[in-house]
Scaffold this motif. Structure first.
Motif, PDB file in Angstrom:
ATOM      1  N   GLN A 139       2.864  14.503  -8.072  1.00  0.00           N
ATOM      2  CA  GLN A 139       3.462  15.691  -7.471  1.00  0.00           C
ATOM      3  C   GLN A 139       4.862  15.985  -8.024  1.00  0.00           C
ATOM      4  N   LEU A 140       5.607  14.951  -8.354  1.00  0.00           N
ATOM      5  CA  LEU A 140       6.973  15.164  -8.831  1.00  0.00           C
ATOM      6  C   LEU A 140       7.091  15.064 -10.352  1.00  0.00           C
ATOM      7  N   ASP A 141       6.002  14.787 -11.050  1.00  0.00           N
ATOM      8  CA  ASP A 141       5.991  14.690 -12.517  1.00  0.00           C
ATOM      9  C   ASP A 141       7.044  13.718 -13.040  1.00  0.00           C
ATOM     10  N   MET A 142       7.136  12.577 -12.382  1.00  0.00           N
ATOM     11  CA  MET A 142       8.078  11.544 -12.797  1.00  0.00           C
ATOM     12  C   MET A 142       7.319  10.439 -13.527  1.00  0.00           C
ATOM     13  N   THR A 143       7.958   9.901 -14.532  1.00  0.00           N
ATOM     14  CA  THR A 143       7.346   8.813 -15.302  1.00  0.00           C
ATOM     15  C   THR A 143       8.062   7.506 -14.992  1.00  0.00           C
ATOM     16  N   SER A 144       7.395   6.424 -15.357  1.00  0.00           N
ATOM     17  CA  SER A 144       7.984   5.103 -15.151  1.00  0.00           C
ATOM     18  C   SER A 144       9.208   4.942 -16.062  1.00  0.00           C
ATOM     19  N   PRO A 145      10.299   4.352 -15.640  1.00  0.00           N
ATOM     20  CA  PRO A 145      10.507   3.660 -14.355  1.00  0.00           C
ATOM     21  C   PRO A 145      11.062   4.550 -13.252  1.00  0.00           C
ATOM     22  N   TYR A 172       0.655  10.658   2.651  1.00  0.00           N
ATOM     23  CA  TYR A 172      -0.449  11.527   3.080  1.00  0.00           C
ATOM     24  C   TYR A 172      -0.666  12.665   2.080  1.00  0.00           C
ATOM     25  N   TYR A 173       0.413  13.315   1.672  1.00  0.00           N
ATOM     26  CA  TYR A 173       0.301  14.452   0.753  1.00  0.00           C
ATOM     27  C   TYR A 173      -0.249  14.008  -0.602  1.00  0.00           C
ATOM     28  N   SER A 174       0.210  12.864  -1.086  1.00  0.00           N
ATOM     29  CA  SER A 174      -0.247  12.367  -2.385  1.00  0.00           C
ATOM     30  C   SER A 174      -1.731  12.043  -2.360  1.00  0.00           C
ATOM     31  N   MET A 224       0.828  -1.207   0.000  1.00  0.00           N
ATOM     32  CA  MET A 224       0.000   0.000   0.000  1.00  0.00           C
ATOM     33  C   MET A 224       0.860   1.253   0.000  1.00  0.00           C
ATOM     34  N   SER A 225       1.882   1.248   0.836  1.00  0.00           N
ATOM     35  CA  SER A 225       2.780   2.404   0.877  1.00  0.00           C
ATOM     36  C   SER A 225       3.495   2.590  -0.457  1.00  0.00           C
ATOM     37  N   TRP A 226       3.914   1.485  -1.082  1.00  0.00           N
ATOM     38  CA  TRP A 226       4.579   1.553  -2.399  1.00  0.00           C
ATOM     39  C   TRP A 226       3.656   2.188  -3.445  1.00  0.00           C
ATOM     40  N   HIS A 227       2.400   1.777  -3.432  1.00  0.00           N
ATOM     41  CA  HIS A 227       1.436   2.334  -4.386  1.00  0.00           C
ATOM     42  C   HIS A 227       1.265   3.837  -4.170  1.00  0.00           C
ATOM     43  N   GLY A 228       1.162   4.260  -2.905  1.00  0.00           N
ATOM     44  CA  GLY A 228       1.003   5.681  -2.637  1.00  0.00           C
ATOM     45  C   GLY A 228       2.224   6.492  -3.027  1.00  0.00           C
ATOM     46  N   LEU A 229       3.406   5.947  -2.823  1.00  0.00           N
ATOM     47  CA  LEU A 229       4.626   6.675  -3.179  1.00  0.00           C
ATOM     48  C   LEU A 229       4.801   6.772  -4.689  1.00  0.00           C
ATOM     49  N   VAL A 230       4.411   5.732  -5.407  1.00  0.00           N
ATOM     50  CA  VAL A 230       4.476   5.804  -6.871  1.00  0.00           C
ATOM     51  C   VAL A 230       3.528   6.895  -7.376  1.00  0.00           C
ATOM     52  N   GLY A 231       2.313   6.966  -6.787  1.00  0.00           N
ATOM     53  CA  GLY A 231       1.389   8.026  -7.162  1.00  0.00           C
ATOM     54  C   GLY A 231       1.929   9.399  -6.804  1.00  0.00           C
ATOM     55  N   MET A 264      -5.164  14.121  -4.414  1.00  0.00           N
ATOM     56  CA  MET A 264      -5.560  13.319  -5.562  1.00  0.00           C
ATOM     57  C   MET A 264      -6.544  14.117  -6.429  1.00  0.00           C
ATOM     58  N   PRO A 265      -6.518  13.895  -7.733  1.00  0.00           N
ATOM     59  CA  PRO A 265      -7.461  14.616  -8.595  1.00  0.00           C
ATOM     60  C   PRO A 265      -8.899  14.183  -8.337  1.00  0.00           C
TER      61      PRO A 265
END
Length: 311
Positions: A88-94, A143-145, A76-83, A149-150
């Protein structure tokens, strides 16, 4: 062909034992141990082994469940950090996966370093502090992410949930570290024994006495309630005897009608010793004349148990 006196059987009645050999100590148990006692000891060993195996199964099942819970919380934490990285950081995969790696995976690595320090009997304060900092950063990012959320609506529950997942995973891991550390300290005898537990009725009926027993247990490391209570009662008895002796020392006149023997015994008790001349002077100061020879006679008649009671 056999001669007289020979025995063709394997067991010779003249030599004893089997094949003419004397029985070994295992064949003839020393100390008179009966077969019933041997069977009972074997059953007890089997029961103990079964209990240990059952305890091991329960422990393994508990740790397996803990691993599952920690893994789900970490996911769950991993999913939130990826979001957080994508929104927020405009980063793309990977590259977005670098955020959970730099926070959660780093925190896990510090947790393993803390575990290694605990197993090596070293201080784990540094790795645990770093783990706490990384987990705090992960919780804030989650929490911030979730809070930004949109879409319309209140995102507070989601923000609290995703932020709590990081804290939960760290808390569970810290609990495991504490249990391992405490288990290792127990093996070397570096953990105090548990304090005795007193019934609620005793706390209500005798709060002062029970608190005194609990304090004695803390001070002297006692684990049995009756032992702590015995020490408290002995202390109370000594205090009462000391108070009685103090009252005797401050006594200006002896009670009217007291016998000379009673006066001498009171003098011995007040003086804390069997001293006939001093007892005579003590009685004389309080208005009772006693011959020194009679005081010696009373001292000689006092038996050892009575002597302890007097003094």
């Amino acid at each position: 062909m056999t001669t007289a006196g020979e025995n063709t059987s394997e067991t010779s009645p003249w030599r004893g034992g089997v094949n003419g050999h004397l029985p070994t100590p295992r064949q003839v148990p020393e100390g008179g141990a009966s077969a019933a006692e041997t069977v009972a000891a074997g059953d007890q060993d089997k029961a103990e082994k079964a209990r240990l195996k059952q305890q091991q199964r329960v422990t393994i099942a508990g740790y397996a469940g803990l691993v599952v819970v920690v893994a789900i919380a970490a996911a769950m934490s991993w999913h939130g950090l990826v979001g957080f990285a994508e929104r927020q950081l405009d980063m793309t995969s990977p590259w977005s996966y670098g955020v959970p790696v730099s926070l959660d995976v780093a925190a896990m690595l510090c947790g393993f370093l803390a575990l290694r320090s605990v197993i090596s009997h070293d201080s784990a304060a540094g790795p645990r502090f770093l783990t706490l900092l990384l987990v705090a950063g992960s919780a804030w990012a989650n929490y911030y992410s979730a809070a930004h959320m949109p879409g319309d609506g209140d995102h507070t529950p989601a923000a609290l949930y995703f932020g709590a997942m990081s804290i939960l995973s760290w808390f569970l891991w810290d609990v495991v570290l504490r249990q391992i550390r405490r288990s290792m300290l127990k093996t070397i005898g570096a953990v105090e024994k548990p304090l005795p537990k007193f019934r609620a009725v005793r706390w209500i009926r005798y709060p002062r006495e029970t608190f005194a027993a609990w304090s004695v247990s803390v001070r002297f490391g006692l684990t049995r309630p009756e032992e702590a209570l015995d020490r408290v009662w002995e202390t109370y008895q000594a205090q009462e005897e000391e108070q009685e002796i103090k009252q005797l020392e401050e006594l200006e006149r002896l009670p009217e009608g007291i016998s000379k023997r009673g006066a001498i015994e009171l003098a011995f008790k007040a003086l804390k010793e069997i001293d006939a001349p001093a007892a005579v002077e003590w009685c004389k100061e309080r208005g009772v004349e006693v011959d020194r020879s009679y005081a010696y006679e009373v001292a000689r008649k006092i038996e050892p148990p009575q002597l302890e009671a007097v003094v």
